[in-house]
Design an enzyme around this catalytic site. Sequence first.
Site, PDB file in Angstrom:
ATOM      1  N   SER A 121      -7.229   0.788   5.576  1.00 28.47           N
ATOM      2  CA  SER A 121      -5.845   0.947   6.003  1.00 28.47           C
ATOM      3  C   SER A 121      -5.158   1.987   5.139  1.00 28.47           C
ATOM      4  CB  SER A 121      -5.099  -0.392   5.903  1.00 28.47           C
ATOM      5  OG  SER A 121      -5.052  -0.833   4.561  1.00 28.47           O
ATOM      6  N   GLY A 162      -4.795   5.066   5.189  1.00 25.57           N
ATOM      7  CA  GLY A 162      -5.484   6.314   4.878  1.00 25.57           C
ATOM      8  C   GLY A 162      -6.597   6.203   3.866  1.00 25.57           C
ATOM      9  N   GLU A 181       0.066   3.389  17.470  1.00 24.95           N
ATOM     10  CA  GLU A 181       0.042   4.790  17.060  1.00 24.95           C
ATOM     11  C   GLU A 181      -0.620   5.650  18.134  1.00 24.95           C
ATOM     12  OE1 GLU A 181      -0.877   5.604  12.799  1.00 24.95           O
ATOM     13  OE2 GLU A 181      -1.415   3.478  12.782  1.00 24.95           O
ATOM     14  N   GLU A 202      -4.405   3.988  17.163  1.00 23.64           N
ATOM     15  CA  GLU A 202      -4.637   2.698  16.509  1.00 23.64           C
ATOM     16  C   GLU A 202      -3.480   1.765  16.835  1.00 23.64           C
ATOM     17  OE1 GLU A 202      -5.189   3.158  12.324  1.00 23.64           O
ATOM     18  OE2 GLU A 202      -6.912   4.494  12.507  1.00 23.64           O
ATOM     19  N   ASP A 211       4.370   0.521   8.589  1.00 20.16           N
ATOM     20  CA  ASP A 211       5.087   1.171   7.484  1.00 20.16           C
ATOM     21  C   ASP A 211       6.038   2.264   7.973  1.00 20.16           C
ATOM     22  OD1 ASP A 211       3.019   2.902   8.166  1.00 20.16           O
ATOM     23  OD2 ASP A 211       2.060   2.871   6.197  1.00 20.16           O
ATOM     24  N   THR A 212       5.654   3.012   9.012  1.00 16.13           N
ATOM     25  CA  THR A 212       6.562   4.045   9.530  1.00 16.13           C
ATOM     26  C   THR A 212       7.833   3.425  10.093  1.00 16.13           C
ATOM     27  OG1 THR A 212       5.525   4.057  11.723  1.00 16.13           O
ATOM     28  CG2 THR A 212       4.634   5.579  10.080  1.00 16.13           C
ATOM     29  N   ARG A 231       2.929   3.233  -3.391  1.00 16.35           N
ATOM     30  CA  ARG A 231       4.252   3.269  -2.782  1.00 16.35           C
ATOM     31  C   ARG A 231       5.129   2.204  -3.433  1.00 16.35           C
ATOM     32  NH1 ARG A 231       3.178   3.641   3.118  1.00 16.35           N
ATOM     33  NH2 ARG A 231       2.937   1.383   3.057  1.00 16.35           N
TER      34      ARG A 231
END
Length: 389
Positions: A159, A161, A266, A278, A285-286, A361
């Site tokens: 996940s 990336g 996505e 996906e 998160d976006t 993050r």
Amino acid sequence: MRLSTPLKSNSIKIMLLGSGELGKEVAIEANRLGCEVIAVDRYPNAPAMLVAHRSYVINMKNKEQVLDVIRREKPDFVLPEIEAINIEALFEAENEGIHIIPNAEAVNKTMNRKNIRKFAAESLGLKTSKYKFVSTYEDLKNACDELGYPAVVKPIMSSSGHGQSIVKSPEEVITAWEFAKSDARGSADELIVEEFIDFDYEITLLTAKNDSEIVFCPPIGHIQKGGDYIFSWQEMEMSETALQKAQHIAKTIVEGLGGRGIFGVEMFIKGDEVYFSEVSPRPHDTGLVTLITQTQSEFALHIRAVLNLPLGFEFLTPGASAAFKADKTTYTPSFNIAHEVFSQTSRFVVFGKPESHPGRRMGVLLVSDKTSKDALERAKLLISKVSID
């Protein structure tokens, strides 16, 4: 429609399996509706634990530990908030009458890129990039040669990336192989190799579903680096044709998976063509940008959907988000933030993670403006005025 009060014999109990920054916002919304929240993660003082009624630290990949905490608490709903969870435990808990959100099979499909890609492309007939699954270095080289360069290589279980890279030439295949093996959050025994779509932009279409309705949030545009989101904005301008195709794809995949909750779908957009990429059966998160753009954020919609409440909301204002990532390791993180970051139309949210390391993050900047383009430009400027000690 029944709500209750926490810590009572008739409390509605929600267990979060995964207690990061997205889980924290879910916990806050659950608290607002009187739910009792139990936060579970692999490390102590995870963000959602800071606002939960109780918390547990377990090995999330250990079947017996996951089952033990579920059986001990007997929650009304279990919300998997990350991919790295023992799926057998979820199936067994579901068989014992525990309500897994959206359901154990949906979690099983979406936590594994092979499962969800085959389901979307082969079972539902949705348009995707060409793809191949490989388990050896030789197969990886052959797949890249066949699909063409550049190609996208990802572990089937990971996940944000992790382990993902773009292979631009045959010489880069070995680097992609090694990176996938070393950086994946889950199993890297098998990889997916995808045709690179030279898309115009990519979106997240947040799609909320309860037992009687499906609602779409305005599309969210985003910029990624290494497969992890850096900036997002809402709403993303797109043609009506592309939007209708995107909503059709989202509705098809969400109905196919079943259950209740919010789904982050996505997609890649090229002109009026839309490709499924996906889906996450949980807040995305976006979608942090919805904390400033909508009357009901993605987190509020998620809890409403879980409880089978109405899903109505209004889009208030164009906005943007900028992820803040640490550039150093510290066990006592503190933030230096310029005064202008906090204005009538911007704010910074601290996630509360107990330690930082490069690339982790740690917070998010939220900005509203007259247009999403203006909000994005301000977000890019203001995030540079945040640093970590």
